[in-house]
Design a protein around this motif. Sequence first.
Motif, PDB file in Angstrom:
ATOM      1  N   VAL A   6      39.475  20.105  47.994  1.00  0.00           N
ATOM      2  CA  VAL A   6      40.461  19.730  49.000  1.00  0.00           C
ATOM      3  C   VAL A   6      40.291  20.650  50.208  1.00  0.00           C
ATOM      4  N   GLN A   7      40.112  20.041  51.385  1.00  0.00           N
ATOM      5  CA  GLN A   7      39.899  20.809  52.612  1.00  0.00           C
ATOM      6  C   GLN A   7      41.120  20.650  53.507  1.00  0.00           C
ATOM      7  N   PHE A   8      41.581  21.777  54.067  1.00  0.00           N
ATOM      8  CA  PHE A   8      42.740  21.793  54.956  1.00  0.00           C
ATOM      9  C   PHE A   8      42.302  22.228  56.341  1.00  0.00           C
ATOM     10  N   ARG A   9      42.921  21.617  57.366  1.00  0.00           N
ATOM     11  CA  ARG A   9      42.596  21.969  58.746  1.00  0.00           C
ATOM     12  C   ARG A   9      43.868  21.861  59.581  1.00  0.00           C
ATOM     13  N   TYR A  10      44.135  22.875  60.401  1.00  0.00           N
ATOM     14  CA  TYR A  10      45.269  22.827  61.324  1.00  0.00           C
ATOM     15  C   TYR A  10      44.947  23.672  62.552  1.00  0.00           C
ATOM     16  N   ARG A  11      45.685  23.458  63.644  1.00  0.00           N
ATOM     17  CA  ARG A  11      45.491  24.230  64.878  1.00  0.00           C
ATOM     18  C   ARG A  11      46.497  25.374  64.909  1.00  0.00           C
ATOM     19  N   ASP A  12      45.998  26.575  65.208  1.00  0.00           N
ATOM     20  CA  ASP A  12      46.903  27.716  65.294  1.00  0.00           C
ATOM     21  C   ASP A  12      47.366  27.908  66.730  1.00  0.00           C
ATOM     22  N   ARG A  13      48.161  28.945  66.971  1.00  0.00           N
ATOM     23  CA  ARG A  13      48.771  29.137  68.282  1.00  0.00           C
ATOM     24  C   ARG A  13      47.781  29.462  69.383  1.00  0.00           C
ATOM     25  N   GLN A  48      51.600  31.573  60.524  1.00  0.00           N
ATOM     26  CA  GLN A  48      50.619  30.535  60.207  1.00  0.00           C
ATOM     27  C   GLN A  48      51.314  29.295  59.670  1.00  0.00           C
ATOM     28  N   ARG A  49      52.344  29.491  58.835  1.00  0.00           N
ATOM     29  CA  ARG A  49      53.104  28.362  58.304  1.00  0.00           C
ATOM     30  C   ARG A  49      53.801  27.598  59.424  1.00  0.00           C
ATOM     31  N   PHE A  50      54.351  28.337  60.405  1.00  0.00           N
ATOM     32  CA  PHE A  50      55.011  27.701  61.546  1.00  0.00           C
ATOM     33  C   PHE A  50      54.008  26.872  62.347  1.00  0.00           C
ATOM     34  N   ASP A  51      52.815  27.444  62.624  1.00  0.00           N
ATOM     35  CA  ASP A  51      51.784  26.719  63.373  1.00  0.00           C
ATOM     36  C   ASP A  51      51.345  25.460  62.629  1.00  0.00           C
ATOM     37  N   GLY A  56      50.713  20.065  62.614  1.00  0.00           N
ATOM     38  CA  GLY A  56      50.270  19.128  61.591  1.00  0.00           C
ATOM     39  C   GLY A  56      49.147  19.700  60.749  1.00  0.00           C
ATOM     40  N   LEU A  57      49.030  19.200  59.553  1.00  0.00           N
ATOM     41  CA  LEU A  57      48.022  19.639  58.602  1.00  0.00           C
ATOM     42  C   LEU A  57      47.160  18.446  58.232  1.00  0.00           C
TER      43      LEU A  57
END
Length: 76
Positions: A6-13, A48-51, A56-57
Amino acid sequence: MKTFEVQFRYRDRSEKTAESTVKVEASNLPGAVGKAVREFVKGLDRKQRFDMNKNGLEITAKSGGTAETQAEAAAS
Protein backbone atom coordinates in the motif's frame (compact mmCIF):
# COMPACT_ATOMS: atom_id res chain seq x y z
CA MET A 1 -3.01 -14.55 4.34
CA LYS A 2 -2.08 -12.42 1.37
CA THR A 3 0.57 -9.73 1.21
CA PHE A 4 -0.40 -6.28 -0.04
CA GLU A 5 1.74 -3.27 -0.85
CA VAL A 6 0.00 0.00 0.00
CA GLN A 7 1.48 3.33 -1.11
CA PHE A 8 0.49 6.67 0.44
CA ARG A 9 1.04 10.12 -1.05
CA TYR A 10 0.09 13.58 0.22
CA ARG A 11 1.28 17.20 -0.15
CA ASP A 12 2.93 18.82 2.85
CA ARG A 13 2.97 22.50 3.79
CA SER A 14 6.06 23.25 1.66
CA GLU A 15 4.16 21.92 -1.40
CA LYS A 16 6.40 18.85 -1.63
CA THR A 17 4.93 15.40 -2.12
CA ALA A 18 5.53 13.05 0.79
CA GLU A 19 5.39 9.34 -0.06
CA SER A 20 5.48 6.14 1.93
CA THR A 21 5.01 2.46 1.15
CA VAL A 22 3.80 -0.10 3.69
CA LYS A 23 3.68 -3.88 3.20
CA VAL A 24 0.98 -5.66 5.22
CA GLU A 25 -0.52 -9.12 5.45
CA ALA A 26 -4.30 -9.41 5.43
CA SER A 27 -7.01 -11.68 4.09
CA ASN A 28 -8.53 -9.09 1.73
CA LEU A 29 -7.80 -5.69 0.15
CA PRO A 30 -10.05 -3.51 2.37
CA GLY A 31 -8.54 -5.07 5.49
CA ALA A 32 -5.03 -4.47 4.17
CA VAL A 33 -5.75 -0.81 3.40
CA GLY A 34 -7.26 -0.26 6.87
CA LYS A 35 -4.30 -1.88 8.61
CA ALA A 36 -1.78 0.04 6.50
CA VAL A 37 -3.52 3.38 7.11
CA ARG A 38 -3.42 2.83 10.87
CA GLU A 39 0.31 2.05 10.74
CA PHE A 40 1.01 5.04 8.48
CA VAL A 41 -0.94 7.59 10.53
CA LYS A 42 0.68 6.42 13.80
CA GLY A 43 4.06 7.36 12.35
CA LEU A 44 3.07 10.97 11.55
CA ASP A 45 3.44 13.92 13.87
CA ARG A 46 0.72 16.53 14.50
CA LYS A 47 1.70 18.88 11.65
CA GLN A 48 2.07 16.07 9.12
CA ARG A 49 -1.36 14.73 10.10
CA PHE A 50 -2.86 18.22 9.63
CA ASP A 51 -1.25 18.55 6.16
CA MET A 52 -2.51 15.11 5.17
CA ASN A 53 -6.08 15.94 6.28
CA LYS A 54 -6.02 19.37 4.62
CA ASN A 55 -4.62 18.33 1.23
CA GLY A 56 -5.97 14.78 0.99
CA LEU A 57 -4.33 11.38 1.05
CA GLU A 58 -3.85 9.33 -2.11
CA ILE A 59 -3.83 5.58 -1.51
CA THR A 60 -2.64 3.02 -4.06
CA ALA A 61 -2.78 -0.67 -3.17
CA LYS A 62 -1.74 -3.78 -5.05
CA SER A 63 -1.57 -7.44 -4.23
CA GLY A 64 1.84 -8.97 -3.67
CA GLY A 65 0.69 -12.61 -3.67
CA THR A 66 0.30 -14.98 -0.75
CA ALA A 67 2.70 -15.11 2.17
CA GLU A 68 3.52 -18.78 1.44
CA THR A 69 4.51 -17.99 -2.16
CA GLN A 70 6.82 -15.17 -1.07
CA ALA A 71 8.39 -17.34 1.64
CA GLU A 72 9.12 -20.07 -0.92
CA ALA A 73 10.64 -17.52 -3.32
CA ALA A 74 12.85 -16.09 -0.59
CA ALA A 75 14.02 -19.56 0.45
CA SER A 76 15.14 -20.52 -3.06
